[in-house]
Design a protein around this motif. Structure first.
Motif, PDB file in Angstrom:
ATOM      1  N   SER A 162     -30.168  -4.606  40.677  1.00 24.08           N
ATOM      2  CA  SER A 162     -30.598  -4.897  42.052  1.00 24.08           C
ATOM      3  C   SER A 162     -30.132  -3.808  43.007  1.00 24.08           C
ATOM      4  O   SER A 162     -30.857  -3.442  43.944  1.00 24.08           O
ATOM      5  N   ALA A 163     -28.954  -3.262  42.769  1.00 11.95           N
ATOM      6  CA  ALA A 163     -28.457  -2.183  43.630  1.00 11.95           C
ATOM      7  C   ALA A 163     -29.317  -0.935  43.472  1.00 11.95           C
ATOM      8  O   ALA A 163     -29.662  -0.270  44.463  1.00 11.95           O
ATOM      9  N   ARG A 164     -29.686  -0.624  42.232  1.00 12.88           N
ATOM     10  CA  ARG A 164     -30.525   0.546  41.996  1.00 12.88           C
ATOM     11  C   ARG A 164     -31.903   0.369  42.628  1.00 12.88           C
ATOM     12  O   ARG A 164     -32.447   1.292  43.235  1.00 12.88           O
ATOM     13  N   SER A 165     -32.460  -0.822  42.513  1.00 12.65           N
ATOM     14  CA  SER A 165     -33.777  -1.088  43.085  1.00 12.65           C
ATOM     15  C   SER A 165     -33.762  -0.962  44.606  1.00 12.65           C
ATOM     16  O   SER A 165     -34.677  -0.400  45.211  1.00 12.65           O
ATOM     17  N   TRP A 166     -32.707  -1.496  45.239  1.00  9.98           N
ATOM     18  CA  TRP A 166     -32.601  -1.390  46.691  1.00  9.98           C
ATOM     19  C   TRP A 166     -32.470   0.068  47.114  1.00  9.98           C
ATOM     20  O   TRP A 166     -33.086   0.506  48.095  1.00  9.98           O
ATOM     21  N   CYS A 167     -31.692   0.821  46.366  1.00 11.17           N
ATOM     22  CA  CYS A 167     -31.478   2.230  46.683  1.00 11.17           C
ATOM     23  C   CYS A 167     -32.791   3.007  46.571  1.00 11.17           C
ATOM     24  O   CYS A 167     -33.100   3.846  47.423  1.00 11.17           O
ATOM     25  N   VAL A 168     -33.596   2.711  45.561  1.00 15.73           N
ATOM     26  CA  VAL A 168     -34.885   3.375  45.387  1.00 15.73           C
ATOM     27  C   VAL A 168     -35.833   3.006  46.523  1.00 15.73           C
ATOM     28  O   VAL A 168     -36.573   3.843  47.054  1.00 15.73           O
ATOM     29  N   ALA A 169     -35.774   1.748  46.951  1.00 19.28           N
ATOM     30  CA  ALA A 169     -36.693   1.265  47.987  1.00 19.28           C
ATOM     31  C   ALA A 169     -36.446   1.937  49.331  1.00 19.28           C
ATOM     32  O   ALA A 169     -37.379   2.073  50.137  1.00 19.28           O
ATOM     33  N   PRO A 216     -22.109   3.602  41.673  1.00 15.45           N
ATOM     34  CA  PRO A 216     -23.403   4.306  41.593  1.00 15.45           C
ATOM     35  C   PRO A 216     -24.160   4.351  42.913  1.00 15.45           C
ATOM     36  O   PRO A 216     -24.643   5.418  43.321  1.00 15.45           O
ATOM     37  N   ILE A 217     -24.275   3.231  43.614  1.00 13.49           N
ATOM     38  CA  ILE A 217     -25.056   3.223  44.852  1.00 13.49           C
ATOM     39  C   ILE A 217     -24.347   3.994  45.960  1.00 13.49           C
ATOM     40  O   ILE A 217     -24.984   4.712  46.738  1.00 13.49           O
ATOM     41  N   LEU A 218     -23.026   3.889  46.042  1.00 21.67           N
ATOM     42  CA  LEU A 218     -22.300   4.606  47.089  1.00 21.67           C
ATOM     43  C   LEU A 218     -22.346   6.112  46.859  1.00 21.67           C
ATOM     44  O   LEU A 218     -22.498   6.894  47.803  1.00 21.67           O
ATOM     45  N   LYS A 219     -22.220   6.537  45.619  1.00 21.80           N
ATOM     46  CA  LYS A 219     -22.291   7.969  45.331  1.00 21.80           C
ATOM     47  C   LYS A 219     -23.689   8.501  45.617  1.00 21.80           C
ATOM     48  O   LYS A 219     -23.850   9.607  46.150  1.00 21.80           O
ATOM     49  N   ALA A 220     -24.719   7.708  45.281  1.00 20.37           N
ATOM     50  CA  ALA A 220     -26.094   8.144  45.519  1.00 20.37           C
ATOM     51  C   ALA A 220     -26.392   8.297  47.001  1.00 20.37           C
ATOM     52  O   ALA A 220     -27.092   9.225  47.411  1.00 20.37           O
ATOM     53  N   LEU A 221     -25.840   7.407  47.817  1.00 15.71           N
ATOM     54  CA  LEU A 221     -26.158   7.410  49.243  1.00 15.71           C
ATOM     55  C   LEU A 221     -25.151   8.217  50.066  1.00 15.71           C
ATOM     56  O   LEU A 221     -25.523   9.101  50.832  1.00 15.71           O
ATOM     57  N   ALA A 222     -23.879   7.901  49.933  1.00 20.89           N
ATOM     58  CA  ALA A 222     -22.866   8.507  50.806  1.00 20.89           C
ATOM     59  C   ALA A 222     -22.594   9.970  50.480  1.00 20.89           C
ATOM     60  O   ALA A 222     -22.126  10.722  51.341  1.00 20.89           O
ATOM     61  N   LEU A 223     -22.854  10.394  49.247  1.00 19.93           N
ATOM     62  CA  LEU A 223     -22.612  11.786  48.868  1.00 19.93           C
ATOM     63  C   LEU A 223     -23.862  12.650  48.976  1.00 19.93           C
ATOM     64  O   LEU A 223     -23.829  13.838  48.641  1.00 19.93           O
ATOM     65  N   ASP A 224     -24.952  12.071  49.434  1.00 21.08           N
ATOM     66  CA  ASP A 224     -26.181  12.824  49.650  1.00 21.08           C
ATOM     67  C   ASP A 224     -25.943  13.858  50.762  1.00 21.08           C
ATOM     68  O   ASP A 224     -25.640  13.486  51.903  1.00 21.08           O
TER      69      ASP A 224
END
Length: 377
Positions: free
Chosen positions: A24-31, A77-85
């Motif tokens: 669910s976290a990955r799906s939200w991040c993709v959305a 995973p979600i924090l690294k994908a978003l906050a480290l962008d």
């Protein structure tokens, strides 16, 4: 400052997604795959542990808000994908404790931090403003505070807790553009960004190698007692981290002072002195006894800095002059004096007669160093 009417607002009527699995976290991040700013906050508990216990992660991007349950799925995973962008700004309010809580996941903090509490100070809205106060100033909306100290580790969370948590990030998005615009117009954006980078570096700071210098009551102690105090303070911090208990629970300051000035001559005496301390037992007590039994050598003596003595009359007069100078410079800049030059900075300058290396702020140094050094006795 009348800006509330020009600002869009987010409300708790917006849908909030509950993330309790990696899928669910990955799906939200993709959305929400957009480089728009990320509003980030956490809820944590620190009741009987050294380290804060992460209880909830709140995220919002362009009004898409999610609450991630770290008790059900790892937030990494979600924090690294978003906050480290590197293309994304991460909006947080006074994030010191949040960054400490997230240190395992974001050891160097987000790629681009935007601290709204700092931004408020640079914007002339006030120094050290709380989140609810800042939101009220900028939007006219009074957010509830009733869930601040609720049990965030309980499951399920109440509707009131979820609404409170969601609003912590929804209004970060709302105030971000206004604060950035004000700072840009005032010419402080570059200074603000430097301070935000410092906030991230500060969250990585290792334990103080000279912790005894903050124990001001020890300024007149014999050298041997100060050496033992330093040894005890470092041991307490290391052991508290290892067993994950608050430092005072392990060794209260009063007992530490007694052990440093009147060290026990035997394990039996140490046991008698510490019998009321719950976590001083078995191998922890053995470790403390070994620490106190070690002889003090010359290398340890020379490596232990003295505890600063109270300022004399000349020092107090110089400090007042420095505070007055800081206030004058701050007034000219339109910034809060405490933000420009803290009491700790002035105290260190007064004692060391040079700019402290730990204050890694080029703009503050340019504004303050020479004017303050000129006032030293």
């Amino acid at each position: 400052m009348q800006i509330t009417q020009q600002m869009p607002t987010h409300t708790q009527d917006q849908p909030v997604t509950w993330l309790k699995s990696e899928t669910s976290a990955r799906s939200w991040c993709v959305a929400i795959n957009t480089p728009s700013p990320l509003a980030l906050d956490t809820e944590f508990m620190r009741r009987n542990t050294y380290y804060p216990e992460l209880a909830l992660v709140q995220l919002s991007v362009q009004g898409h808000t999610a609450l991630l349950d770290p008790l059900a799925t790892h937030p990494g995973p979600i924090l690294k994908a978003l906050a480290l962008d590197p293309q994304r700004i991460c909006i947080m309010h006074s994030p010191g404790e949040d960054l400490e809580t997230l240190r395992e996941v974001l050891p160097q903090g987000p790629a681009h931090l935007f601290d709204t509490q700092l931004a408020a100070a640079f914007s002339g809205l006030g120094y050290g403003l709380g989140y609810q106060t800042l939101v009220a100033k900028l939007t006219g909306i009074d957010l509830p505070k009733d869930q601040t100290r609720s049990n965030w580790l309980q499951r399920p969370l109440s509707i009131a807790q979820k609404n409170y948590a969601a609003q912590d990030v929804q209004y970060l998005e709302t105030i971000f553009d206004a604060l950035k615009s004000i700072m840009t117009n005032r010419g402080f954006l570059e200074w603000f960004e430097e301070d935000c980078r410092y906030v991230c570096r500060r969250s990585q700071i290792t334990p103080d190698p000279q912790p005894q210098t903050r124990f001001r009551s020890a300024s007149n102690w014999p050298k041997e007692a100060v050496v033992l105090l330093r040894r005890l303070l470092k041991w307490r911090d290391q052991t508290a981290r290892r067993i994950n208990r608050p430092r005072p629970w392990l060794l209260p300051d009063e007992l530490m002072a007694e052990l440093a000035t009147q060290p026990p001559v035997s394990m039996a005496e140490l046991h008698r002195m510490s019998r009321s301390v719950r976590f001083l037992h078995n191998e922890v007590l053995d470790s403390l006894h070994s620490l106190l039994s070690m002889p003090i050598n010359e290398q340890e003596r020379s490596a232990t800095e003295p505890v600063p003595k109270p300022l004399d009359n000349q020092g107090k007069s110089a400090l007042k002059s420095m505070q007055k100078k800081v206030a004058g410079i701050a007034d000219d800049l339109g910034l809060p004096p405490a933000m420009l030059g803290s009491r700790r900075l002035l105290d260190t300058l007064l004692r060391q007669h040079c700019w402290p290396s730990e204050v890694d702020s080029t703009w503050r140094r340019a504004q303050l160093e020479q004017p303050l050094l000129n006032l030293l006795p």
